[in-house]
Design a protein around this motif. Structure first.
Motif, PDB file in Angstrom:
ATOM      1  N   GLU A  28       0.830  -1.197   0.000  1.00  0.00           N
ATOM      2  CA  GLU A  28       0.000   0.000   0.000  1.00  0.00           C
ATOM      3  C   GLU A  28       0.867   1.251   0.000  1.00  0.00           C
ATOM      4  O   GLU A  28       1.812   1.380   0.775  1.00  0.00           O
ATOM      5  N   GLY A  29       0.577   2.172  -0.921  1.00  0.00           N
ATOM      6  CA  GLY A  29       1.310   3.433  -1.001  1.00  0.00           C
ATOM      7  C   GLY A  29       2.577   3.386  -1.827  1.00  0.00           C
ATOM      8  O   GLY A  29       3.241   4.408  -1.985  1.00  0.00           O
ATOM      9  N   GLN A  30       2.901   2.239  -2.400  1.00  0.00           N
ATOM     10  CA  GLN A  30       4.099   2.138  -3.231  1.00  0.00           C
ATOM     11  C   GLN A  30       3.799   2.518  -4.676  1.00  0.00           C
ATOM     12  O   GLN A  30       2.648   2.498  -5.128  1.00  0.00           O
ATOM     13  N   ILE A  31       4.871   2.851  -5.410  1.00  0.00           N
ATOM     14  CA  ILE A  31       4.815   2.953  -6.859  1.00  0.00           C
ATOM     15  C   ILE A  31       5.732   1.865  -7.409  1.00  0.00           C
ATOM     16  O   ILE A  31       6.939   1.874  -7.155  1.00  0.00           O
ATOM     17  N   LEU A  32       5.164   0.925  -8.140  1.00  0.00           N
ATOM     18  CA  LEU A  32       5.934  -0.138  -8.781  1.00  0.00           C
ATOM     19  C   LEU A  32       6.050   0.163 -10.263  1.00  0.00           C
ATOM     20  O   LEU A  32       5.051   0.430 -10.936  1.00  0.00           O
ATOM     21  N   GLY A  33       7.264   0.140 -10.781  1.00  0.00           N
ATOM     22  CA  GLY A  33       7.487   0.285 -12.207  1.00  0.00           C
ATOM     23  C   GLY A  33       7.521  -1.078 -12.872  1.00  0.00           C
ATOM     24  O   GLY A  33       8.318  -1.935 -12.485  1.00  0.00           O
ATOM     25  N   LEU A  34       6.657  -1.298 -13.843  1.00  0.00           N
ATOM     26  CA  LEU A  34       6.616  -2.557 -14.600  1.00  0.00           C
ATOM     27  C   LEU A  34       7.226  -2.282 -15.960  1.00  0.00           C
ATOM     28  O   LEU A  34       6.638  -1.596 -16.805  1.00  0.00           O
ATOM     29  N   LEU A  35       8.426  -2.801 -16.151  1.00  0.00           N
ATOM     30  CA  LEU A  35       9.222  -2.497 -17.339  1.00  0.00           C
ATOM     31  C   LEU A  35       9.384  -3.715 -18.235  1.00  0.00           C
ATOM     32  O   LEU A  35       9.163  -4.853 -17.819  1.00  0.00           O
ATOM     33  N   GLY A  36       9.812  -3.447 -19.453  1.00  0.00           N
ATOM     34  CA  GLY A  36      10.093  -4.515 -20.393  1.00  0.00           C
ATOM     35  C   GLY A  36       9.995  -3.992 -21.809  1.00  0.00           C
ATOM     36  O   GLY A  36       9.285  -3.016 -22.069  1.00  0.00           O
ATOM     37  N   PRO A  37      10.692  -4.623 -22.750  1.00  0.00           N
ATOM     38  CA  PRO A  37      10.614  -4.187 -24.148  1.00  0.00           C
ATOM     39  C   PRO A  37       9.240  -4.486 -24.738  1.00  0.00           C
ATOM     40  O   PRO A  37       8.419  -5.170 -24.125  1.00  0.00           O
ATOM     41  N   ASN A  38       8.989  -3.984 -25.927  1.00  0.00           N
ATOM     42  CA  ASN A  38       7.738  -4.280 -26.608  1.00  0.00           C
ATOM     43  C   ASN A  38       7.568  -5.791 -26.752  1.00  0.00           C
ATOM     44  O   ASN A  38       8.518  -6.506 -27.106  1.00  0.00           O
ATOM     45  N   GLY A  39       6.357  -6.279 -26.459  1.00  0.00           N
ATOM     46  CA  GLY A  39       6.095  -7.706 -26.575  1.00  0.00           C
ATOM     47  C   GLY A  39       6.498  -8.527 -25.372  1.00  0.00           C
ATOM     48  O   GLY A  39       6.452  -9.754 -25.406  1.00  0.00           O
ATOM     49  N   SER A  40       6.862  -7.852 -24.271  1.00  0.00           N
ATOM     50  CA  SER A  40       7.344  -8.583 -23.093  1.00  0.00           C
ATOM     51  C   SER A  40       6.223  -9.111 -22.206  1.00  0.00           C
ATOM     52  O   SER A  40       6.480  -9.895 -21.294  1.00  0.00           O
ATOM     53  N   GLY A  41       4.978  -8.651 -22.444  1.00  0.00           N
ATOM     54  CA  GLY A  41       3.857  -9.115 -21.637  1.00  0.00           C
ATOM     55  C   GLY A  41       3.329  -8.084 -20.662  1.00  0.00           C
ATOM     56  O   GLY A  41       2.428  -8.389 -19.880  1.00  0.00           O
ATOM     57  N   LYS A  42       3.849  -6.863 -20.716  1.00  0.00           N
ATOM     58  CA  LYS A  42       3.422  -5.818 -19.769  1.00  0.00           C
ATOM     59  C   LYS A  42       1.924  -5.524 -19.890  1.00  0.00           C
ATOM     60  O   LYS A  42       1.195  -5.535 -18.904  1.00  0.00           O
ATOM     61  N   SER A  43       1.496  -5.220 -21.108  1.00  0.00           N
ATOM     62  CA  SER A  43       0.099  -4.842 -21.299  1.00  0.00           C
ATOM     63  C   SER A  43      -0.849  -5.994 -21.022  1.00  0.00           C
ATOM     64  O   SER A  43      -1.944  -5.791 -20.478  1.00  0.00           O
ATOM     65  N   THR A  44      -0.442  -7.209 -21.369  1.00  0.00           N
ATOM     66  CA  THR A  44      -1.298  -8.365 -21.084  1.00  0.00           C
ATOM     67  C   THR A  44      -1.436  -8.564 -19.581  1.00  0.00           C
ATOM     68  O   THR A  44      -2.523  -8.859 -19.075  1.00  0.00           O
TER      69      THR A  44
END
Length: 246
Positions: A28-44
């Motif tokens: 709670e209260g954190q900011i997590l950065g979800l990184l990865g190149p295009n096609g890495s599965g971030k949006s899914t």
């Protein structure tokens, strides 16, 4: 307390596995950065959390409650707001009306017009957009449209905000402003944030922790400083050491 707990999240499309046994948590209260190149599965991954896609396997819990597999509207009402990489506001509506519609979408159906308007004005103010009832979408540039995406998400009154590539299409100064705005949303409203990006630089100066995906799997989890020093992360973004410029 964990605001978000993702365990063994898997999403397959036929014989293709886009997200492969991904597990992570966000306090709670954190900011997590979800990184990865295009096609890495971030949006899914995002879409499975937000209810846009139903996971093939695994668990998604918000504040301890299982929400995996719920529809997007039910997920929103549970307390997850999200932005989209490509803003698609209702252009025939004013800024205020766009935000009011979002307020109603995030409610249980018992929100009055005046309540929705107050929530909308507050969200627009936080996003540094005009609250004038006559302000129109047509006057916004790329940065303004990104702000409106944030305002609409905030108007759903989320516990957890999923920010999808908030820096895309912005210049350097606009990127800095967008990053500062996400930090202010966390600091002033206590909203937990998961921020998906493929642009590392600005994000790493804001987030508390970093999760990096490649080919649908987690290859790194740690602090921003550790991410900058990790060889696997460098290889994903820069290529193998022997191919990098001296």
């Amino acid at each position: 307390m964990s605001m978000l707990q993702v365990s063994g999240l898997t999403k397959s499309f036929g014989g293709f596995t886009a997200v492969d046994n991904v597990s992570f948590s966000v306090e709670e209260g954190q900011i997590l950065g979800l990184l990865g190149p295009n096609g890495s599965g971030k949006s899914t991954t995002f879409n499975c959390i937000a209810g846009m896609l139903k996971p093939t396997a695994g668990s998604v819990k918000l504040a301890g409650e299982e929400i995996g597999g719920l529809s997007a509207d039910a997920t929103c009402r549970k307390g997850i707001g999200r932005t989209f990489q490509i803003p698609r506001p209702f252009r025939e509506l004013t800024l205020l009306e766009n935000a009011m519609l979002a307020a109603h979408f995030g409610s249980d159906g018992h929100l009055s017009h005046d309540e929705a308007e107050a929530i909308a004005r507050d969200a627009l103010t936080l996003a540094q957009l005009p609250t004038d009832a006559n302000a129109v979408v047509g006057g916004l540039g790329a940065a303004g449209l990104k702000k409106l995406e944030l305002a609409r998400a905030i108007a759903t009154r989320p516990k957890l905000l999923l920010a999808d590539e908030s820096l895309g299409g912005l210049d350097g100064g606009e990127m800095r402003q967008a990053a500062d705005m996400l930090k202010r949303i966390r600091d002033e409203r206590g909203i937990t944030i998961v921020w998906v990006e493929h642009i590392m630089g600005v994000l790493l100066s804001v987030v508390d922790r970093v999760l990096v995906l490649d080919h649908g799997a987690v290859i790194f989890e740690g602090t921003p400083r550790e991410a900058q020093q990790d060889e696997k992360v460098a290889e994903v973004y820069l290529g193998p050491p022997e191919t990098r410029a001296a």
